[in-house]
Design a protein around this motif. Structure first.
Motif, short mmCIF file in Angstrom:
data_model
loop_
_atom_site.label_atom_id
_atom_site.label_comp_id
_atom_site.label_asym_id
_atom_site.label_seq_id
_atom_site.Cartn_x
_atom_site.Cartn_y
_atom_site.Cartn_z
N PHE A 80 0.82 -1.20 0.00
CA PHE A 80 0.00 0.00 0.00
C PHE A 80 0.86 1.26 0.00
CE2 PHE A 80 -1.90 3.41 2.56
CZ PHE A 80 -2.98 3.73 1.75
N LEU A 81 1.91 1.28 0.82
CA LEU A 81 2.79 2.45 0.88
C LEU A 81 3.42 2.71 -0.48
CD1 LEU A 81 4.25 4.64 2.53
CD2 LEU A 81 5.99 2.92 3.10
N THR A 82 3.90 1.67 -1.13
CA THR A 82 4.49 1.81 -2.47
C THR A 82 3.49 2.39 -3.45
OG1 THR A 82 5.97 -0.07 -2.06
CG2 THR A 82 5.63 0.58 -4.36
N ALA A 83 2.28 1.86 -3.42
CA ALA A 83 1.24 2.32 -4.34
C ALA A 83 0.89 3.79 -4.10
CB ALA A 83 -0.01 1.46 -4.19
N ASN A 84 0.72 4.16 -2.84
CA ASN A 84 0.31 5.52 -2.51
C ASN A 84 1.39 6.53 -2.88
OD1 ASN A 84 -0.40 7.94 -0.79
ND2 ASN A 84 -2.09 6.59 -0.26
N LEU A 85 2.64 6.23 -2.55
CA LEU A 85 3.73 7.15 -2.87
C LEU A 85 3.91 7.28 -4.38
CD1 LEU A 85 6.41 6.21 -0.17
CD2 LEU A 85 4.86 8.18 -0.19
N ALA A 86 3.76 6.17 -5.10
CA ALA A 86 3.87 6.23 -6.56
C ALA A 86 2.80 7.14 -7.15
CB ALA A 86 3.76 4.82 -7.15
N PHE A 87 1.58 7.02 -6.65
CA PHE A 87 0.49 7.84 -7.19
C PHE A 87 0.74 9.32 -6.89
CE2 PHE A 87 -3.63 9.53 -8.02
CZ PHE A 87 -4.22 8.64 -8.91
N MET A 88 1.19 9.63 -5.69
CA MET A 88 1.43 11.03 -5.35
C MET A 88 2.58 11.61 -6.15
SD MET A 88 0.58 11.61 -1.30
CE MET A 88 1.58 10.29 -0.62
N ILE A 89 3.62 10.82 -6.40
CA ILE A 89 4.71 11.30 -7.25
C ILE A 89 4.19 11.60 -8.65
CG2 ILE A 89 6.86 10.59 -8.39
CD1 ILE A 89 7.53 9.04 -5.80
N VAL A 108 1.91 7.34 -16.16
CA VAL A 108 2.50 6.01 -16.04
C VAL A 108 2.71 5.65 -14.57
CG1 VAL A 108 4.63 4.68 -16.40
CG2 VAL A 108 3.61 5.95 -18.31
N ILE A 109 3.28 6.59 -13.81
CA ILE A 109 3.57 6.33 -12.40
C ILE A 109 2.27 6.19 -11.61
CG2 ILE A 109 4.72 7.24 -10.34
CD1 ILE A 109 6.68 8.66 -12.21
N GLN A 110 1.26 6.99 -11.95
CA GLN A 110 -0.05 6.84 -11.31
C GLN A 110 -0.65 5.47 -11.61
OE1 GLN A 110 -2.45 10.27 -12.55
NE2 GLN A 110 -0.63 11.54 -12.32
N GLY A 111 -0.46 4.99 -12.84
CA GLY A 111 -0.98 3.69 -13.22
C GLY A 111 -0.36 2.56 -12.41
N ILE A 112 0.93 2.69 -12.08
CA ILE A 112 1.58 1.69 -11.23
C ILE A 112 0.93 1.67 -9.85
CG2 ILE A 112 3.75 1.10 -10.05
CD1 ILE A 112 5.22 2.28 -12.48
N GLY A 113 0.68 2.85 -9.29
CA GLY A 113 0.04 2.93 -7.98
C GLY A 113 -1.35 2.33 -7.98
N THR A 114 -2.16 2.68 -8.98
CA THR A 114 -3.52 2.14 -9.05
C THR A 114 -3.52 0.63 -9.29
OG1 THR A 114 -4.32 4.25 -9.94
CG2 THR A 114 -5.76 2.34 -10.21
N GLY A 115 -2.59 0.17 -10.12
CA GLY A 115 -2.50 -1.26 -10.42
C GLY A 115 -2.20 -2.10 -9.20
N ILE A 116 -1.50 -1.53 -8.22
CA ILE A 116 -1.23 -2.23 -6.97
C ILE A 116 -2.41 -2.10 -6.00
CG2 ILE A 116 0.27 -2.34 -4.93
CD1 ILE A 116 2.55 -1.33 -6.72
N ALA A 117 -2.97 -0.88 -5.90
CA ALA A 117 -3.99 -0.59 -4.88
C ALA A 117 -5.34 -1.24 -5.16
CB ALA A 117 -4.17 0.92 -4.76
N LEU A 118 -5.77 -1.27 -6.42
CA LEU A 118 -7.11 -1.77 -6.74
C LEU A 118 -7.31 -3.23 -6.32
CD1 LEU A 118 -9.88 -1.29 -8.00
CD2 LEU A 118 -8.89 -1.82 -10.24
N PRO A 119 -6.45 -4.16 -6.73
CA PRO A 119 -6.65 -5.55 -6.26
C PRO A 119 -6.35 -5.72 -4.77
CG PRO A 119 -4.65 -5.38 -7.58
CD PRO A 119 -5.36 -4.08 -7.72
#
Length: 465
Positions: A80-89, A108-119
Motif C-alpha cells: 500500500f505504501l508503495t502504491a500511494n507514494l507512486a500515485f502522489m509522485i 505512467v507512475i499513477q498507473g503503477i500505484g492504481t494497479g497495486i492498490a485496486l486488487p
C-alpha cells in the motif's frame, strides 16, 4: 454476532486503497473534459492527447495481473505504501509538467500505484471480512471505484471551468495524504507471506499481451481512414490474443504461475466474467458518448455534461452497499438479475430515442443504468469468486480487476471509433453525424450486454458458497 461485526480498523483498511483506486479513475475521466485545452496548450493532435487515458489503462492492465503473486510475496502495508507514494509522485509530476511527455510520465507512475492498490482492496475484503458481510463490503469497494467514471467528468468540468486542468491533480493530493494516513494505521497482515518464484517469461508475455491489446483498441478510431491505420489496429489485437493464449497455456503447465489461470476452466466463474466484462464495457462507453452528445449535439458545455451525469453516480453510490446486503441475505441471483433487467431497459431507451435525446432524458436513462451498476456490479464479482477455492481467491480477484481495465479501454475505444466513423462518412452536418454515430454506438452496446449477460444468467445461483 461479534465475529460478524466489521471493525473501524477493518473499514479503514478497505477504504484506504479504495480511495487511491477512486482517484485513479477520477483523473482518467476528469481529464477527458480538458483534452481541448491540452491540445491547444501543447500543440498536439486528438490522437496524441488520447494517450493520457490509453497509457494509464495500459500500465494498470500490466500491473494488476501481478497482484496475486505480489500478495503471496509481500506484506499488505508495504504494498500500500508503495502504491500511494507512486500515485502522489505521479500527481506532482503532472501538476508542474511543462511538456506533454512529462504528463504521460506522471500518468505512467499513477498507473503503477492504481494497479497495486485496486486488487489490494478486494484482497483485503476477501481475506479479512467475515463471510456474512463479504457482499456488503464488496459493494462498498465497488461503490468507491464504480462511481468514479461518472464523478470524473463532473469534477473535471467544475475544476476546468473555474480554474484550469492542473488543479485536477492538485485537489487530489490531500485526499491521497488522508488515504496514506488511514492505510498506514489500519492495514494489517493476516496470512504469512512466502517466497514465490517469479516467472519472468510469463511477466514479459503479460506485458506484450496488454501493450498489444490496449494499443490496438486505442487505434480503432482511425480504422477505415487508410490501410496503415487498419494494420495499426488489427495487427496488435491479433498479436495480443495470440500471446494471451500462450500465457494461459503456460499457466496451466507450470507449478507456480503468476496467476493460476486454471480457474478459467470453472464455467460458473467464466459466466460471471462475461457479465462483468459487458457491464464495465457499457460503463466506460456511456461515460464517453453521453458527455460528447450533451456538448456536441445539445449545445451544452463540460460543466453541464458533468452535472447531468452526476445524479446517476449518486444513485449508484447509495445502492452499491445495499445491493451487497441483499446478496448477503438472499443470494446473488436476485440483485444481479434485477440489475441486468434495468440495464437492458436503459439501453433500449437510449436506442429507441437516440436520435433526439434531451438532457433530461440522458440524465434519467443514465440513472436507470447506474441503478443496475449499484445493485449488481460488485455482486457479480463477489459471486464469481465464491465459486473458486479460497486459495484461488487472489487469482480470481486479479482476473476480475484486469478484465475491468481491459473492458473499460475497449468500451471507450469501440464507442469512439463508431462515432468517428460516422463523422468521417460526411454528407450531413457534424451534429447530425454525431447523432447517427451515437445511435449506432447505443445499438452495439445493447448487443454486447445481451450477449455478455446470457452466460451470467445461466450460472448465477443462490447464496454465496
Amino acid at each position: 454476532m461479534t465475529e460478524n461485526k466489521i471493525s473501524k480498523q477493518m473499514l479503514g483498511a478497505i477504504i484506504a486503497p479504495g480511495i487511491m483506486s477512486f482517484c485513479g479513475v477520477v483523473v482518467e475521466t476528469a481529464m477527458n473534459v480538458a483534452f481541448p485545452d491540452l491540445i491547444q496548450q501543447f500543440h498536439i493532435s486528438v490522437s496524441t492527447v488520447q494517450w493520457m487515458t490509453t497509457i494509464y489503462l495500459l500500465i494498470v492492465a500490466m500491473v494488476v495481473p501481478l497482484s496475486a503473486i505480489l500478495k503471496r510475496t509481500f506484506r499488505n502495508r508495504p504494498l500500500f505504501l508503495t502504491a500511494n507514494l507512486a500515485f502522489m509522485i505521479g500527481l506532482l509530476i503532472d501538476m508542474i509538467a511543462p511538456a506533454f511527455w512529462m504528463l504521460l510520465l506522471g500518468r505512467v507512475i499513477q498507473g503503477i500505484g492504481t494497479g497495486i492498490a485496486l486488487p489490494l482492496m478486494f484482497n483485503i475484503i476477501l481475506e479479512q471480512v467475515p463471510k456474512a458481510k463479504v457482499g456488503l463490503m464488496m459493494g462498498v469497494g465497488c461503490l468507491i471505484t464504480g462511481i468514479a467514471p461518472a464523478v470524473g467528468p463532473t469534477y473535471g468540468g467544475i475544476v476546468n471551468s473555474f480554474l484550469n486542468w492542473r488543479w485536477i491533480f492538485v485537489f487530489l493530493l490531500p485526499i491521497l495524504l488522508f488515504s496514506l494516513a488511514i492505510g498506514m494505521k489500519d492495514i494489517r497482515q493476516i496470512k504469512p507471506t512466502k517466497r514465490a518464484q517469479f516467472d519472468i517469461r510469463s511477466v514479459l508475455m503479460i506485458f506484450i499481451t496488454f501493450i498489444s491489446l490496449v494499443y490496438g483498441f486505442s487505434n480503432m478510431g482511425k480504422v477505415g481512414t487508410s490501410d496503415q491505420a487498419n494494420i495499426a489496429c488489427v495487427s496488435p489485437i491479433i498479436l495480443g490474443i495470440f500471446v494471451l493464449a500462450t500465457v494461459i497455456d503456460r499457466s496451466m503447465k507450470i507449478n507456480d504461475p503468476i496467476i493460476h489461470l486454471r480457474i478459467l476452466k470453472n464455467k460458473a466463474f467464466l459466466g460471471h466474467l462475461s457479465g462483468f466484462f459487458s457491464l464495465q464495457f457499457l460503463t466506460l462507453g456511456l461515460s464517453f458518448v453521453l458527455p460528447n452528445y450533451i456538448q456536441m449535439v445539445n449545445g451544452g458545455n463540460s460543466l453541464s455534461a458533468g452535472l447531468l451525469i452526476f445524479p446517476g453516480a449518486s444513485i449508484c453510490a447509495v445502492l452499491a452497499p445495499f445491493g451487497g446486503r441483499i446478496m448477503d441475505q438472499f443470494g446473488a441471483r436476485k440483485p444481479i438479475l434485477l440489475g441486468n433487467i434495468l440495464c437492458l431497459i436503459a439501453m433500449m431507451l437510449f436506442v429507441a430515442l437516440g436520435t433526439h435525446l434531451s438532457d433530461w432524458m440522458i440524465a434519467t436513462f443514465y440513472s436507470i443504468f447506474m441503478i443496475c451498476i449499484g445493485i449488481s456490479f460488485g455482486n457479480i464479482m463477489t459471486s464469481g469468486i465464491s465459486y473458486l477455492k479460497v486459495t484461488n481467491h487472489a487469482d480470481g480477484n486479479a482476473v476480475f480487476t484486469t478484465l475491468q481495465q481491459l473492458s473499460g479501454a475497449m468500451g471507450t475505444s469501440v464507442v469512439s471509433a463508431i462515432i468517428n466513423h460516422a463523422q468521417l462518412i460526411g454528407g450531413a452536418s457534424k451534429v447530425a453525424l454525431t447523432v447517427k454515430g451515437s445511435e449506432s454506438a447505443f445499438i452495439v452496446m445493447t448487443f454486447i450486454v445481451m450477449i455478455g449477460c446470457l452466460p451470467l444468467y445461466k450460472v448465477v445461483g443462490g447464496k454465496v458458497k
